[in-house]
Design a protein around this motif. Structure first.
Motif, PDB file in Angstrom:
ATOM      1  N   GLU A 111       0.033  21.787  14.260  1.00  0.00           N
ATOM      2  CA  GLU A 111       1.298  22.396  13.858  1.00  0.00           C
ATOM      3  C   GLU A 111       2.080  21.473  12.932  1.00  0.00           C
ATOM      4  O   GLU A 111       2.654  21.915  11.945  1.00  0.00           O
ATOM      5  N   LEU A 112       2.097  20.195  13.258  1.00  0.00           N
ATOM      6  CA  LEU A 112       2.779  19.220  12.413  1.00  0.00           C
ATOM      7  C   LEU A 112       2.119  19.134  11.036  1.00  0.00           C
ATOM      8  O   LEU A 112       2.796  19.133  10.008  1.00  0.00           O
ATOM      9  N   GLY A 113       0.804  19.079  11.015  1.00  0.00           N
ATOM     10  CA  GLY A 113       0.078  19.045   9.741  1.00  0.00           C
ATOM     11  C   GLY A 113       0.285  20.308   8.935  1.00  0.00           C
ATOM     12  O   GLY A 113       0.441  20.257   7.707  1.00  0.00           O
ATOM     13  N   SER A 114       0.306  21.434   9.603  1.00  0.00           N
ATOM     14  CA  SER A 114       0.540  22.695   8.922  1.00  0.00           C
ATOM     15  C   SER A 114       1.949  22.749   8.347  1.00  0.00           C
ATOM     16  O   SER A 114       2.163  23.218   7.227  1.00  0.00           O
ATOM     17  N   ALA A 115       2.930  22.258   9.102  1.00  0.00           N
ATOM     18  CA  ALA A 115       4.309  22.216   8.601  1.00  0.00           C
ATOM     19  C   ALA A 115       4.403  21.307   7.377  1.00  0.00           C
ATOM     20  O   ALA A 115       5.084  21.642   6.394  1.00  0.00           O
ATOM     21  N   PHE A 116       3.714  20.179   7.413  1.00  0.00           N
ATOM     22  CA  PHE A 116       3.704  19.270   6.261  1.00  0.00           C
ATOM     23  C   PHE A 116       3.062  19.946   5.051  1.00  0.00           C
ATOM     24  O   PHE A 116       3.595  19.890   3.940  1.00  0.00           O
ATOM     25  N   PHE A 117       1.933  20.606   5.265  1.00  0.00           N
ATOM     26  CA  PHE A 117       1.229  21.314   4.195  1.00  0.00           C
ATOM     27  C   PHE A 117       2.110  22.393   3.577  1.00  0.00           C
ATOM     28  O   PHE A 117       2.218  22.513   2.355  1.00  0.00           O
ATOM     29  N   VAL A 118       2.758  23.183   4.418  1.00  0.00           N
ATOM     30  CA  VAL A 118       3.623  24.266   3.947  1.00  0.00           C
ATOM     31  C   VAL A 118       4.815  23.701   3.176  1.00  0.00           C
ATOM     32  O   VAL A 118       5.231  24.250   2.153  1.00  0.00           O
ATOM     33  N   THR A 119       5.364  22.585   3.657  1.00  0.00           N
ATOM     34  CA  THR A 119       6.488  21.958   2.957  1.00  0.00           C
ATOM     35  C   THR A 119       6.077  21.475   1.581  1.00  0.00           C
ATOM     36  O   THR A 119       6.814  21.671   0.604  1.00  0.00           O
ATOM     37  N   ILE A 120       4.908  20.874   1.470  1.00  0.00           N
ATOM     38  CA  ILE A 120       4.417  20.404   0.165  1.00  0.00           C
ATOM     39  C   ILE A 120       4.252  21.591  -0.788  1.00  0.00           C
ATOM     40  O   ILE A 120       4.650  21.520  -1.950  1.00  0.00           O
ATOM     41  N   ILE A 121       3.683  22.668  -0.306  1.00  0.00           N
ATOM     42  CA  ILE A 121       3.514  23.868  -1.144  1.00  0.00           C
ATOM     43  C   ILE A 121       4.875  24.394  -1.598  1.00  0.00           C
ATOM     44  O   ILE A 121       5.063  24.730  -2.774  1.00  0.00           O
ATOM     45  N   ALA A 122       5.844  24.460  -0.684  1.00  0.00           N
ATOM     46  CA  ALA A 122       7.176  24.958  -1.037  1.00  0.00           C
ATOM     47  C   ALA A 122       7.845  24.051  -2.061  1.00  0.00           C
ATOM     48  O   ALA A 122       8.502  24.539  -2.991  1.00  0.00           O
ATOM     49  N   VAL A 123       7.671  22.742  -1.932  1.00  0.00           N
ATOM     50  CA  VAL A 123       8.256  21.811  -2.896  1.00  0.00           C
ATOM     51  C   VAL A 123       7.607  21.997  -4.264  1.00  0.00           C
ATOM     52  O   VAL A 123       8.298  22.039  -5.298  1.00  0.00           O
ATOM     53  N   VAL A 124       6.290  22.124  -4.310  1.00  0.00           N
ATOM     54  CA  VAL A 124       5.597  22.322  -5.586  1.00  0.00           C
ATOM     55  C   VAL A 124       6.055  23.619  -6.255  1.00  0.00           C
ATOM     56  O   VAL A 124       6.364  23.643  -7.452  1.00  0.00           O
ATOM     57  N   ILE A 125       6.121  24.698  -5.497  1.00  0.00           N
ATOM     58  CA  ILE A 125       6.584  25.981  -6.056  1.00  0.00           C
ATOM     59  C   ILE A 125       8.037  25.865  -6.509  1.00  0.00           C
ATOM     60  O   ILE A 125       8.413  26.408  -7.557  1.00  0.00           O
ATOM     61  N   SER A 126       8.855  25.127  -5.765  1.00  0.00           N
ATOM     62  CA  SER A 126      10.253  24.948  -6.146  1.00  0.00           C
ATOM     63  C   SER A 126      10.393  24.158  -7.435  1.00  0.00           C
ATOM     64  O   SER A 126      11.254  24.454  -8.258  1.00  0.00           O
ATOM     65  N   VAL A 127       9.555  23.140  -7.614  1.00  0.00           N
ATOM     66  CA  VAL A 127       9.577  22.368  -8.861  1.00  0.00           C
ATOM     67  C   VAL A 127       9.189  23.265 -10.031  1.00  0.00           C
ATOM     68  O   VAL A 127       9.848  23.261 -11.087  1.00  0.00           O
ATOM     69  N   LEU A 128       8.126  24.047  -9.855  1.00  0.00           N
ATOM     70  CA  LEU A 128       7.715  24.972 -10.918  1.00  0.00           C
ATOM     71  C   LEU A 128       8.806  26.005 -11.196  1.00  0.00           C
ATOM     72  O   LEU A 128       9.100  26.309 -12.356  1.00  0.00           O
ATOM     73  N   SER A 129       9.402  26.518 -10.156  1.00  0.00           N
ATOM     74  CA  SER A 129      10.479  27.489 -10.296  1.00  0.00           C
ATOM     75  C   SER A 129      11.666  26.882 -11.038  1.00  0.00           C
ATOM     76  O   SER A 129      12.281  27.530 -11.878  1.00  0.00           O
ATOM     77  N   TYR A 130      11.982  25.628 -10.722  1.00  0.00           N
ATOM     78  CA  TYR A 130      13.102  24.961 -11.385  1.00  0.00           C
ATOM     79  C   TYR A 130      12.833  24.799 -12.877  1.00  0.00           C
ATOM     80  O   TYR A 130      13.673  25.128 -13.704  1.00  0.00           O
ATOM     81  N   HIS A 131      11.643  24.302 -13.209  1.00  0.00           N
ATOM     82  CA  HIS A 131      11.345  24.019 -14.615  1.00  0.00           C
ATOM     83  C   HIS A 131      11.116  25.278 -15.449  1.00  0.00           C
ATOM     84  O   HIS A 131      11.513  25.324 -16.609  1.00  0.00           O
ATOM     85  N   TYR A 132      10.491  26.288 -14.886  1.00  0.00           N
ATOM     86  CA  TYR A 132      10.120  27.457 -15.679  1.00  0.00           C
ATOM     87  C   TYR A 132      11.030  28.665 -15.479  1.00  0.00           C
ATOM     88  O   TYR A 132      10.905  29.654 -16.210  1.00  0.00           O
ATOM     89  N   PHE A 133      11.939  28.600 -14.506  1.00  0.00           N
ATOM     90  CA  PHE A 133      12.821  29.739 -14.273  1.00  0.00           C
ATOM     91  C   PHE A 133      14.293  29.324 -14.324  1.00  0.00           C
ATOM     92  O   PHE A 133      15.074  29.877 -15.091  1.00  0.00           O
ATOM     93  N   GLU A 134      14.666  28.340 -13.516  1.00  0.00           N
ATOM     94  CA  GLU A 134      16.077  27.970 -13.431  1.00  0.00           C
ATOM     95  C   GLU A 134      16.583  27.284 -14.701  1.00  0.00           C
ATOM     96  O   GLU A 134      17.676  27.610 -15.179  1.00  0.00           O
ATOM     97  N   LYS A 135      15.842  26.308 -15.228  1.00  0.00           N
ATOM     98  CA  LYS A 135      16.313  25.589 -16.409  1.00  0.00           C
ATOM     99  C   LYS A 135      16.556  26.505 -17.599  1.00  0.00           C
ATOM    100  O   LYS A 135      17.582  26.360 -18.271  1.00  0.00           O
ATOM    101  N   PRO A 136      15.667  27.471 -17.893  1.00  0.00           N
ATOM    102  CA  PRO A 136      15.984  28.377 -19.007  1.00  0.00           C
ATOM    103  C   PRO A 136      17.259  29.179 -18.762  1.00  0.00           C
ATOM    104  O   PRO A 136      18.042  29.402 -19.696  1.00  0.00           O
TER     105      PRO A 136
END
Length: 168
Positions: free
Chosen positions: A134-159
């Motif tokens: 469960e801890l590993g899965s939470a870490f994995f999910v958090t990393i995915i959410a951070v990566v998607i958030s970075v992409l969202s910030y650069h390609y959606f929010e900044k424009p």
């Protein structure tokens, strides 16, 4: 919808306090934080004796958090403290501040989609125990959410943030 009026009252009390006694919070913020922490700790030990039968947030949590956030807003707006300076210049905190909206938007869908799948995969591979899975899965999910958030910030929010200069 349930609304906590204590946050509004505390904000109003802080505004009145600043108007009538402008130096009070500058002198007494550490004492107030110590008192709030003592109340929280005291309630925790009281609740232990009563087998955690009393809901923390309903009794002291929301109110004490409102006081602490009120003091934090005061320090951020008016006060010049090392703590606020550290928070505003810390690179990891600034990074998460930039992607915070995307993280807010994406963390729940990513968690719903990937948490159980990744936990089952880890358990199926007999890598670790259930709790560590469960801890590993939470870490994995958090990393995915951070990566998607970075992409969202650069390609959606900044424009869209650049567009506000054209419309203001």
């Amino acid at each position: 919808m349930f609304t906590r009026i204590d946050g509004l009252c505390i904000g109003s009390l802080l505004a009145l306090l600043l108007k009538n006694h402008p130096d009070f919070l500058k002198r007494n913020s550490p004492l107030i934080v110590f008192i709030i922490a003592s109340i929280n700790l005291g309630f925790y030990f009281y609740n232990i004796q009563h087998s955690f039968s009393m809901p923390y947030l309903a009794f002291v949590g929301y109110t004490t958090f409102a006081v602490l956030f009120g003091i934090l807003v005061y320090e951020g707006v008016i006060g010049k403290s090392r703590c606020v300076e550290f928070l505003c210049t810390n690179h990891p905190l600034r990074f998460f501040g930039k992607i915070s909206y995307g993280l807010y938007v994406w963390h729940w869908p990513v968690s719903i989609l990937f948490f159980d799948y990744s936990k089952k995969w880890i358990i199926q591979k007999n890598i670790v125990s259930l709790h560590l899975a469960e801890l590993g899965s939470a870490f994995f999910v958090t990393i995915i959410a951070v990566v998607i958030s970075v992409l969202s910030y650069h390609y959606f929010e900044k424009p869209f943030l650049k567009l506000k200069n054209k419309f203001s």
